[in-house]
Design an enzyme around this catalytic site. Structure first.
Site, PDB file in Angstrom:
ATOM      1  N   PRO A  77       0.827  -1.397   0.098  1.00 36.82           N
ATOM      2  CA  PRO A  77      -0.049  -0.019   0.069  1.00 36.82           C
ATOM      3  C   PRO A  77       0.744   1.277  -0.209  1.00 36.82           C
ATOM      4  CG  PRO A  77      -0.123  -1.013   2.147  1.00 36.82           C
ATOM      5  CD  PRO A  77       0.508  -2.039   1.212  1.00 36.82           C
TER       6      PRO A  77
ATOM      7  N   LYS B  85      -0.810   3.015  -4.991  1.00 29.85           N
ATOM      8  CA  LYS B  85      -1.003   3.082  -6.381  1.00 29.85           C
ATOM      9  C   LYS B  85      -2.041   2.178  -6.660  1.00 29.85           C
ATOM     10  CE  LYS B  85       2.084   5.571  -7.981  1.00 29.85           C
ATOM     11  NZ  LYS B  85       1.424   6.931  -7.621  1.00 29.85           N
TER      12      LYS B  85
END
Ligand code: DHB
Length: 387
Positions: free
Chosen positions: A290, A294
């Site tokens: 995370p 993206k």
């Protein structure tokens, strides 16, 4: 039941694809295994690259995002009790990101789809996909049916049926795990800083983010396999304070924690992203850790690439762009994989990290803090790669 594009999965990728196709006059059916409330409440990172926000606007789905989303022109890196700001527009020729929760993107797309688009079936479980004939067998309301399509797009995530439909003999998986996870909390308290704060600390990474001017989203690096319920609210705030502490008197405001969960960290790519008449998009084809947020942006890039390719085939008769879908997506996917891996290893402390690696990590951060070239690389990655 027949349609042009059968979309398996009604998260942001599947919903946006249905919207893009509808705007191009191409019909589709979306099958989502969960119910509407679940999809609208699922917590995921909500940082929209400039290109993602532009796509939502162009799809006629940007009105509320433009009213309620927050434009962010930078982030703060925090290490050794110091703060360093990365100024996105100054480093990227004007680019920025929008903070707008993924739950809200889904709510907007669902409302539009139900009002204007083709069928969107909740609690419709895809049972299997025939990639050669583009057929999806599914169960909805206790009844089994077959959806006959020209193409099927699998937007059903990394545990869904689409990815597993591609035979192992024709695909290749690239993956990496990380020996840590994120404990994420949602708290009813205004964010303690007006931009996101990414903190590197000897005790582990911490992130200050937000969902709105009144709601903070905070994360702590925790050992892999941690149970969120093992962390009392007080212990979470104390640990966040420690990791965000600076020498300039910055204060973290506490508030009521309304949600707590643990996010595992994984890098994963399955190549190619197409098998016969089945195309994979978003998490069905790739997972990023995370850090840097993206995931949603990559999924948007995939479905835009697919929609353009199909429109091009309709208009020119040439399947060239459909044929290059996988290669076209994967170039961008691997740039995001690299960026997410770099952000993760830059900021997290591995349980077996040596003192040498600790010093290198600080040196990398100091380099970003003192070199425009190094900061530009981060800013370009964060605000997004073009598609
Ligand atoms: C959030 C998540 C991220 O992974 C990130 O890099 C930034 C923000 C979020 O949930 O707000």
């Amino acid at each position: 039941m027949r349609t042009t594009v059968g979309i398996v999965g009604g998260g942001p990728a599947g919903l946006l694809l249905a919207r893009l196709l509808h705007r191009a006059g191409i019909d589709s059916v979306v099958l989502e295994s969960r119910d509407r409330t679940y999809v609208e409440r699922r917590q995921r990172a909500g940082i929209l690259e400039q290109g993602t926000a532009d796509v939502l606007r162009a799809a006629g789905a940007g009105a509320r995002m433009d009213r309620e989303g927050l434009r962010h022109d930078g982030i703060e890196l925090r290490f050794e009790r110091r703060r360093h700001r990365i100024d996105f527009p100054a480093l990227t020729g004007g680019r920025a990101v929008t903070v707008y929760a993924q739950t809200e993107v889904c709510k907007d797309l669902i409302a539009l789809q139900l009002a204007e688009g083709g069928p969107l079936l909740f609690e419709a479980e895809a049972l299997d996909i025939d990639a050669e004939r583009a057929r999806v067998r599914f169960r909805h309301g206790g009844v089994e049916s077959v959806l006959e399509c020209e193409y099927v797009v699998g937007c059903d995530g990394s545990w869904g049926v689409a990815r597993r439909t591609v035979p192992a003999g024709v695909s290749r998986v690239f993956e990496r795990g990380y020996p840590f996870a994120w404990l994420g909390v949602l708290a009813d308290v205004p964010p303690s800083h007006d931009e996101l704060v990414y903190a590197r600390h000897a005790r582990g990474f911490a992130l200050l983010s937000m969902r709105s001017p009144a709601v903070s989203r905070l994360y702590l690096q925790v050992p892999e396999g941690t149970d969120a319920e093992d962390w009392a609210d007080d212990a979470i705030w104390t640990e966040l304070e420690r990791r965000f502490a600076t020498d300039d008197g910055w204060r973290l405001a506490r508030g009521t924690i309304t949600q707590k969960s643990v996010t595992p960290m994984r890098s994963f790519v399955q190549e190619p992203m197409r098998h016969q008449r089945l195309f994979l998009a978003g998490d069905a084809a790739h997972i990023v850790p995370p850090t840097g947020a993206k995931g949603l942006n990559l999924a948007v890039g995939d479905v835009v690439t697919f929609a353009r390719a199909l429109v091009s085939e309709r208009e020119t008769g040439s399947p060239a762009l459909l044929n290059s879908y996988s290669a076209d997506c994967l170039r961008r996917v691997w740039q995001a994989e690299r960026f997410s891996y770099d952000m993760t290893t830059l900021l997290h402390r591995a349980p077996d990290a040596t003192a040498f690696e600790d010093r290198l990590q600080v040196a990398r951060l100091e380099r970003i803090g003192s070199s425009r070239a190094a900061a530009t690389d981060l800013a370009e990655g964060y605000t997004g790669f073009p598609w």
